[in-house]
Write a protein that holds these residues in place. Structure first.
Motif, short mmCIF file in Angstrom:
data_model
loop_
_atom_site.label_atom_id
_atom_site.label_comp_id
_atom_site.label_asym_id
_atom_site.label_seq_id
_atom_site.Cartn_x
_atom_site.Cartn_y
_atom_site.Cartn_z
N ARG A 1 0.86 -1.18 0.00
CA ARG A 1 0.00 0.00 0.00
C ARG A 1 0.90 1.23 0.00
O ARG A 1 1.90 1.27 0.73
CB ARG A 1 -0.90 0.02 1.24
N LEU A 2 0.58 2.22 -0.82
CA LEU A 2 1.36 3.44 -0.91
C LEU A 2 0.43 4.65 -0.75
O LEU A 2 -0.62 4.71 -1.40
CB LEU A 2 2.08 3.54 -2.25
N ARG A 3 0.83 5.59 0.09
CA ARG A 3 0.03 6.80 0.27
C ARG A 3 0.41 7.79 -0.84
O ARG A 3 1.12 8.77 -0.64
CB ARG A 3 0.27 7.41 1.65
N SER A 4 -0.05 7.48 -2.03
CA SER A 4 0.37 8.25 -3.19
C SER A 4 -0.73 8.31 -4.23
O SER A 4 -1.30 7.29 -4.59
CB SER A 4 1.62 7.60 -3.82
N GLN A 5 -0.98 9.51 -4.73
CA GLN A 5 -1.94 9.70 -5.81
C GLN A 5 -1.27 9.87 -7.17
O GLN A 5 -1.94 9.85 -8.19
CB GLN A 5 -2.80 10.93 -5.53
N HIS A 6 0.07 10.05 -7.17
CA HIS A 6 0.79 10.27 -8.42
C HIS A 6 2.12 9.53 -8.41
O HIS A 6 2.74 9.35 -7.37
CB HIS A 6 1.08 11.77 -8.63
N PHE A 7 2.55 9.11 -9.59
CA PHE A 7 3.89 8.57 -9.75
C PHE A 7 4.59 9.31 -10.88
O PHE A 7 3.98 10.07 -11.63
CB PHE A 7 3.83 7.05 -10.03
N LEU A 8 5.90 9.09 -10.99
CA LEU A 8 6.70 9.76 -12.02
C LEU A 8 6.96 8.80 -13.17
O LEU A 8 7.74 7.85 -13.02
CB LEU A 8 8.04 10.23 -11.44
N PRO A 9 6.30 8.98 -14.32
CA PRO A 9 6.59 8.14 -15.47
C PRO A 9 8.03 8.37 -15.94
O PRO A 9 8.59 9.45 -15.76
CB PRO A 9 5.57 8.59 -16.52
N VAL A 10 8.61 7.34 -16.53
CA VAL A 10 10.01 7.40 -16.96
C VAL A 10 10.11 7.18 -18.46
O VAL A 10 9.25 6.56 -19.09
CB VAL A 10 10.88 6.37 -16.21
N GLY A 11 11.21 7.66 -19.02
CA GLY A 11 11.53 7.44 -20.42
C GLY A 11 12.77 6.58 -20.54
O GLY A 11 13.08 5.80 -19.63
N PRO A 12 13.51 6.71 -21.63
CA PRO A 12 14.74 5.92 -21.81
C PRO A 12 15.71 6.12 -20.65
O PRO A 12 15.86 7.23 -20.12
CB PRO A 12 15.31 6.48 -23.12
N GLY A 13 16.35 5.02 -20.24
CA GLY A 13 17.27 5.08 -19.12
C GLY A 13 16.61 5.21 -17.78
O GLY A 13 17.26 5.43 -16.76
N LEU A 14 15.28 5.08 -17.74
CA LEU A 14 14.48 5.20 -16.52
C LEU A 14 14.60 6.59 -15.89
O LEU A 14 14.47 6.75 -14.68
CB LEU A 14 14.86 4.10 -15.50
N THR B 1 10.22 11.69 -16.92
CA THR B 1 9.89 12.59 -18.03
C THR B 1 9.64 14.01 -17.55
O THR B 1 9.62 14.95 -18.35
CB THR B 1 8.63 12.09 -18.75
N GLY B 2 9.39 14.18 -16.24
CA GLY B 2 9.05 15.48 -15.68
C GLY B 2 7.57 15.61 -15.36
O GLY B 2 7.17 16.55 -14.67
N ALA B 3 6.77 14.66 -15.84
CA ALA B 3 5.33 14.68 -15.57
C ALA B 3 5.01 13.99 -14.25
O ALA B 3 5.79 13.17 -13.75
CB ALA B 3 4.58 14.00 -16.71
N LEU B 4 3.88 14.30 -13.69
CA LEU B 4 3.28 13.56 -12.59
C LEU B 4 2.01 12.93 -13.12
O LEU B 4 1.12 13.63 -13.62
CB LEU B 4 2.94 14.48 -11.41
N GLU B 5 1.92 11.62 -13.04
CA GLU B 5 0.79 10.92 -13.63
C GLU B 5 -0.09 10.34 -12.52
O GLU B 5 0.41 9.71 -11.59
CB GLU B 5 1.29 9.79 -14.54
N PRO B 6 -1.40 10.53 -12.61
CA PRO B 6 -2.29 9.96 -11.58
C PRO B 6 -2.23 8.44 -11.58
O PRO B 6 -2.15 7.81 -12.64
CB PRO B 6 -3.68 10.46 -11.99
N VAL B 7 -2.31 7.87 -10.39
CA VAL B 7 -2.30 6.41 -10.28
C VAL B 7 -3.71 5.83 -10.44
O VAL B 7 -3.86 4.64 -10.72
CB VAL B 7 -1.72 5.96 -8.92
N ALA B 8 -4.72 6.63 -10.27
CA ALA B 8 -6.10 6.14 -10.21
C ALA B 8 -6.44 5.30 -11.44
O ALA B 8 -6.24 5.72 -12.58
CB ALA B 8 -7.07 7.31 -10.10
#
Length: 340
Positions: free
Chosen positions: A194-207, A210-217
């Motif tokens: 369980r994580l107290r998080s509404q957003h994660f950080l998507p990654v691009g090449p090399g992990l 990307t700079g975005a915050l993406e909703p987990v919902a």
């Protein structure tokens, strides 16, 4: 208890320090890398090991997976091993292709730390210290780092402090691989997270984020309620990283009647052991350990939950600032509360 754990290839002695009572939570920490080599609780058939460990110093010196170590100066990745600061480019030492990972080659995880203090007893305490010199893997300024590790009751607490004489990125964390089943051969994805998080950080090449915050919902990254760790392969980010290897922003609202500072919970239906992580860090990196099968066939499986600053923050203006100013004091804490 303090015992010898051998010597490094350079001849430096390494000690293993056991914290905690024989009938309760115990941790074994090495002066090499500040490594959490063992974390165990009593069980009906003897002590149950809850983290993955290696047998000797030589194995840790060549370890590609950062098993159990203290990470610094900067946990996670910095893109292209460089960042811009006050009109100049600071070049760092790369160690993962063009990028820098976990502070670079021979970073904090590959050094012998000073044993500055040790207290045994019902509340056991260990203090480790390290001097990171100016130019260490490219980082500016001399940084003095302290790691205070305490075992008391069912809690393992790590307090990290640092102070430097030049502005420098700092994000210190710990890198244990948890398998609360008490048997590393039990699949780690049988655990509940369980994580107290509404957003994660998507990654691009090399992990690299990307700079975005993406909703987990509604996605494979939604751990706002406890669920099994088995990846749901219905999200392109799972394919991008080969599994979970993402930073979760601790921006979720606390559940009513629960402490507001909890960041994550992990539990094993197989053993009944559960763990709650509390931290003042802004995020937690969740790594599913998918690289272990090729790195260590037969070692077993585990997952990492690493409280830290945002990855690549020195290059991402929208991310919280991770530059420690000269003379300022860095102070972060993480507490792992175990029940069994």
């Amino acid at each position: 208890m303090i015992r010898s754990f051998g010597t490094t290839r350079d001849g430096a002695p390494v000690r293993a320090v056991t914290l905690g009572p024989a009938d309760g939570l115990q941790a074994e920490v090495l002066t090499f890398g500040g490594i959490l080599r063992r974390l165990s609780v009593p069980g009906p058939k003897g002590r149950r090991d809850l983290v993955l460990g290696l047998p000797d110093v030589a194995a840790y010196e060549s370890d590609p997976a950062y098993l159990g170590c203290l990470v610094g100066r900067y946990g996670n990745r910095i893109a292209n091993a460089r960042y811009a600061y006050q009109g100049r480019i600071v070049e760092l030492a790369p160690n993962e292709g063009a990028n820098q990972l976990h502070g670079g080659p021979r970073a904090f995880s590959r050094r012998v730390w000073r044993l500055q203090d040790y207290q045994a007893g019902a509340e056991s305490r260990l203090v480790l210290g390290l001097t990171s010199p100016d130019g260490d893997n490219g980082f500016p300024g001399t940084l003095e780092v302290t790691a205070e590790i305490i075992v008391a009751g069912g809690d393992l607490t790590l307090r990290l402090t640092a102070i430097g004489d030049a502005d420098t990125p700092v994000s210190l964390t710990w890198h244990p691989y948890f398998n609360l089943a008490g048997d590393a051969q039990v699949a780690a994805d049988r655990q509940m997270l369980r994580l107290r998080s509404q957003h994660f950080l998507p990654v691009g090449p090399g992990l690299i984020p990307t700079g975005a915050l993406e909703p987990v919902a509604g996605t494979a990254f939604d751990f706002r309620r406890p669920r099994l760790l088995t990846p749901r392969h219905n999200h392109p980010q799972i394919f991008q990283a080969g599994g979970y290897d993402h930073c979760f922003v601790l921006d979720g609202e606390p559940v009513p009647d629960e402490a507001a500072d909890w960041a994550a919970t992990l539990s094993s239906p197989d053993s009944g052991v559960s763990m709650r992580i509390h931290t003042d860090q802004p995020s937690v990196q969740f790594y599913g350990g998918q690289g272990l099968a090729s790195q260590y066939p037969g070692l077993g499986t585990g997952v990492c939950l690493e409280p830290q600053a945002f990855p690549d923050a020195p290059n991402q203006q929208a991310f919280p600032d991770a530059i420690l100013k000269a003379g300022d004091r860095y102070s972060r804490v993480m507490r792992f509360s175990l029940s069994w």
